[in-house]
Write a protein that holds these residues in place. Structure first.
Motif, PDB file in Angstrom:
ATOM      1  N   LEU A 204      -8.147  -3.304  11.244  1.00 21.10           N
ATOM      2  CA  LEU A 204      -8.156  -2.856   9.855  1.00 21.10           C
ATOM      3  C   LEU A 204      -7.181  -3.632   8.975  1.00 21.10           C
ATOM      4  O   LEU A 204      -7.099  -3.378   7.769  1.00 21.10           O
ATOM      5  N   GLU A 205      -6.465  -4.568   9.592  1.00 24.84           N
ATOM      6  CA  GLU A 205      -5.500  -5.379   8.838  1.00 24.84           C
ATOM      7  C   GLU A 205      -4.580  -4.472   8.017  1.00 24.84           C
ATOM      8  O   GLU A 205      -4.475  -4.589   6.787  1.00 24.84           O
ATOM      9  N   LEU A 206      -3.945  -3.548   8.713  1.00 26.41           N
ATOM     10  CA  LEU A 206      -3.050  -2.595   8.062  1.00 26.41           C
ATOM     11  C   LEU A 206      -1.734  -3.286   7.730  1.00 26.41           C
ATOM     12  O   LEU A 206      -0.793  -3.326   8.508  1.00 26.41           O
ATOM     13  N   GLN A 207      -1.705  -3.838   6.529  1.00 24.67           N
ATOM     14  CA  GLN A 207      -0.569  -4.603   6.032  1.00 24.67           C
ATOM     15  C   GLN A 207      -0.232  -4.124   4.630  1.00 24.67           C
ATOM     16  O   GLN A 207      -1.094  -3.585   3.922  1.00 24.67           O
ATOM     17  N   PRO A 208       1.004  -4.314   4.188  1.00 27.03           N
ATOM     18  CA  PRO A 208       1.402  -3.841   2.859  1.00 27.03           C
ATOM     19  C   PRO A 208       0.481  -4.290   1.740  1.00 27.03           C
ATOM     20  O   PRO A 208       0.186  -3.522   0.817  1.00 27.03           O
ATOM     21  N   GLU A 209      -0.023  -5.536   1.820  1.00 25.69           N
ATOM     22  CA  GLU A 209      -0.905  -6.022   0.758  1.00 25.69           C
ATOM     23  C   GLU A 209      -2.237  -5.272   0.714  1.00 25.69           C
ATOM     24  O   GLU A 209      -2.946  -5.312  -0.293  1.00 25.69           O
ATOM     25  N   ILE A 214       1.263   0.466   9.684  1.00 25.99           N
ATOM     26  CA  ILE A 214       1.704   1.356  10.760  1.00 25.99           C
ATOM     27  C   ILE A 214       2.965   0.764  11.376  1.00 25.99           C
ATOM     28  O   ILE A 214       3.014  -0.426  11.671  1.00 25.99           O
ATOM     29  N   PHE A 215       3.981   1.605  11.545  1.00 31.32           N
ATOM     30  CA  PHE A 215       5.162   1.125  12.253  1.00 31.32           C
ATOM     31  C   PHE A 215       5.641   2.170  13.252  1.00 31.32           C
ATOM     32  O   PHE A 215       5.331   3.363  13.136  1.00 31.32           O
ATOM     33  N   THR A 216       6.369   1.690  14.240  1.00 32.95           N
ATOM     34  CA  THR A 216       6.863   2.546  15.313  1.00 32.95           C
ATOM     35  C   THR A 216       8.150   3.233  14.899  1.00 32.95           C
ATOM     36  O   THR A 216       9.044   2.609  14.322  1.00 32.95           O
ATOM     37  N   GLY A 221       7.487   8.328  17.754  1.00 30.12           N
ATOM     38  CA  GLY A 221       6.047   8.153  17.570  1.00 30.12           C
ATOM     39  C   GLY A 221       5.720   7.036  16.598  1.00 30.12           C
ATOM     40  O   GLY A 221       6.330   5.971  16.639  1.00 30.12           O
ATOM     41  N   TYR A 222       4.793   7.309  15.688  1.00 30.21           N
ATOM     42  CA  TYR A 222       4.319   6.304  14.745  1.00 30.21           C
ATOM     43  C   TYR A 222       4.186   6.902  13.348  1.00 30.21           C
ATOM     44  O   TYR A 222       4.068   8.117  13.181  1.00 30.21           O
ATOM     45  N   ARG A 223       4.151   6.008  12.361  1.00 37.88           N
ATOM     46  CA  ARG A 223       4.023   6.444  10.973  1.00 37.88           C
ATOM     47  C   ARG A 223       3.143   5.448  10.219  1.00 37.88           C
ATOM     48  O   ARG A 223       3.324   4.230  10.347  1.00 37.88           O
ATOM     49  N   LEU A 224       2.187   5.963   9.467  1.00 35.99           N
ATOM     50  CA  LEU A 224       1.390   5.130   8.578  1.00 35.99           C
ATOM     51  C   LEU A 224       2.001   5.260   7.189  1.00 35.99           C
ATOM     52  O   LEU A 224       1.978   6.336   6.592  1.00 35.99           O
ATOM     53  N   GLU A 225       2.538   4.171   6.698  1.00 33.69           N
ATOM     54  CA  GLU A 225       3.194   4.173   5.391  1.00 33.69           C
ATOM     55  C   GLU A 225       2.229   3.665   4.331  1.00 33.69           C
ATOM     56  O   GLU A 225       1.560   2.643   4.515  1.00 33.69           O
ATOM     57  N   SER A 226       2.140   4.393   3.220  1.00 36.00           N
ATOM     58  CA  SER A 226       1.274   3.960   2.121  1.00 36.00           C
ATOM     59  C   SER A 226       2.120   3.322   1.030  1.00 36.00           C
ATOM     60  O   SER A 226       3.296   3.619   0.871  1.00 36.00           O
ATOM     61  N   PHE A 227       1.479   2.423   0.280  1.00 38.64           N
ATOM     62  CA  PHE A 227       2.152   1.732  -0.802  1.00 38.64           C
ATOM     63  C   PHE A 227       1.450   2.096  -2.098  1.00 38.64           C
ATOM     64  O   PHE A 227       0.270   1.785  -2.288  1.00 38.64           O
ATOM     65  N   ALA A 228       2.176   2.752  -3.012  1.00 37.52           N
ATOM     66  CA  ALA A 228       1.578   3.322  -4.213  1.00 37.52           C
ATOM     67  C   ALA A 228       0.878   2.288  -5.076  1.00 37.52           C
ATOM     68  O   ALA A 228      -0.115   2.569  -5.734  1.00 37.52           O
ATOM     69  N   ARG A 229       1.355   1.050  -5.051  1.00 39.36           N
ATOM     70  CA  ARG A 229       0.737   0.036  -5.904  1.00 39.36           C
ATOM     71  C   ARG A 229      -0.674  -0.317  -5.435  1.00 39.36           C
ATOM     72  O   ARG A 229      -1.466  -0.866  -6.173  1.00 39.36           O
ATOM     73  N   GLN A 230      -0.961  -0.002  -4.135  1.00 40.14           N
ATOM     74  CA  GLN A 230      -2.287  -0.302  -3.605  1.00 40.14           C
ATOM     75  C   GLN A 230      -3.093   0.968  -3.386  1.00 40.14           C
ATOM     76  O   GLN A 230      -4.224   1.076  -3.794  1.00 40.14           O
TER      77      GLN A 230
END
Length: 240
Positions: A204-209, A214-216, A221-230
């Motif tokens: 899914l190319e889960l990258q900030p852009e 997703i980071f450990t 565990g793990y966390r999916l971080e969202s970026f408001a600009r995207q």
């Protein structure tokens, strides 16, 4: 779904735990507020069933602690022997999502729990297609469209991706993920989890852009971080 039960009476905990397991949920029980506090800090739960008179903390204080401490507070059902309107009003005002007077019929408890969990899962839970930022997910064929490109995931990869999107910006414990996706918390399966997350991240190319990454979280565990600009959770909507 993972449910935590806290009541000063062990027999009540056992009774409620049995009801939850019969409904197909994973249930954990405690008999005092301190151990419940540690569990909520350590694990991720979808629902708390709380005795208004739990030992070590009163119900109002505990509700305030949940709302002010946890990154994303789970819904809370208060259970108490008191049935006066004032008691019910006090619990709901303090932050409870529902109030059940003891003793209550098993069927009623089950119905109230199911209704609350359905509401907490979001209105789009049964849509065949749903959008999270640039990611368009089709639940019929486990596919995701990204920038017009169709990405086919395995069933488990799709479940895992959707779990993270639903809980974006919330740290998920390994136990919660394993229980939700694989219906187990066995430590021997953690390698499987790591491999699946790596594949989902790459496919899914889960990258900030692209709006998410997703980071450990070491040791948890793990966390999916969202970026408001995207993209953000407010972008989540069913497709027409």
């Amino acid at each position: 779904m993972r449910i935590v039960i806290a009541d000063h009476a062990p027999d009540v905990v056992a009774h409620l735990k049995l009801i939850m397991e019969e409904l197909g949920y994973s249930a954990t029980g405690y008999t005092d507020g301190e151990t419940l506090t540690q569990a909520l800090l350590r694990e991720t739960f979808d629902l708390v069933i709380l005795d208004w008179n739990i030992r070590c903390k009163d119900g109002a204080s505990f509700l305030g602690w949940i709302q002010n401490t946890l990154p994303k507070a789970p819904p809370v059902i208060i259970m108490a022997n008191r049935s006066a309107k004032r008691d019910i009003t006090d619990a709901l005002t303090a932050g409870a999502d529902d109030y059940i007077t003891k003793p209550e019929d098993r069927a009623v408890i089950a119905a109230r729990v199911n209704a609350l969990l359905r509401g907490a899962s979001g209105g789009g839970a049964f849509d065949t297609e749903v959008t999270y930022g640039i990611y368009h997910m089709n639940r019929l064929d486990n596919s995701v469209t990204v920038h017009g490109k169709n990405v086919l995931l395995t069933a488990k990869e799709f479940e895992l991706a959707e779990l993270f999107f639903k809980h974006a910006d919330r740290t998920l414990s390994r136990e919660f993920i394993m229980q939700t996706i694989w219906r187990t918390t066995a430590t021997l399966a953690t390698r499987t989890l790591d491999m699946h997350i790596s594949r989902v991240r790459a496919k899914l190319e889960l990258q900030p852009e692209n709006g998410f990454r997703i980071f450990t979280v070491f040791g948890y565990g793990y966390r999916l971080e969202s970026f408001a600009r995207q993209a953000s959770l407010t972008d989540v909507k069913p497709r027409d």
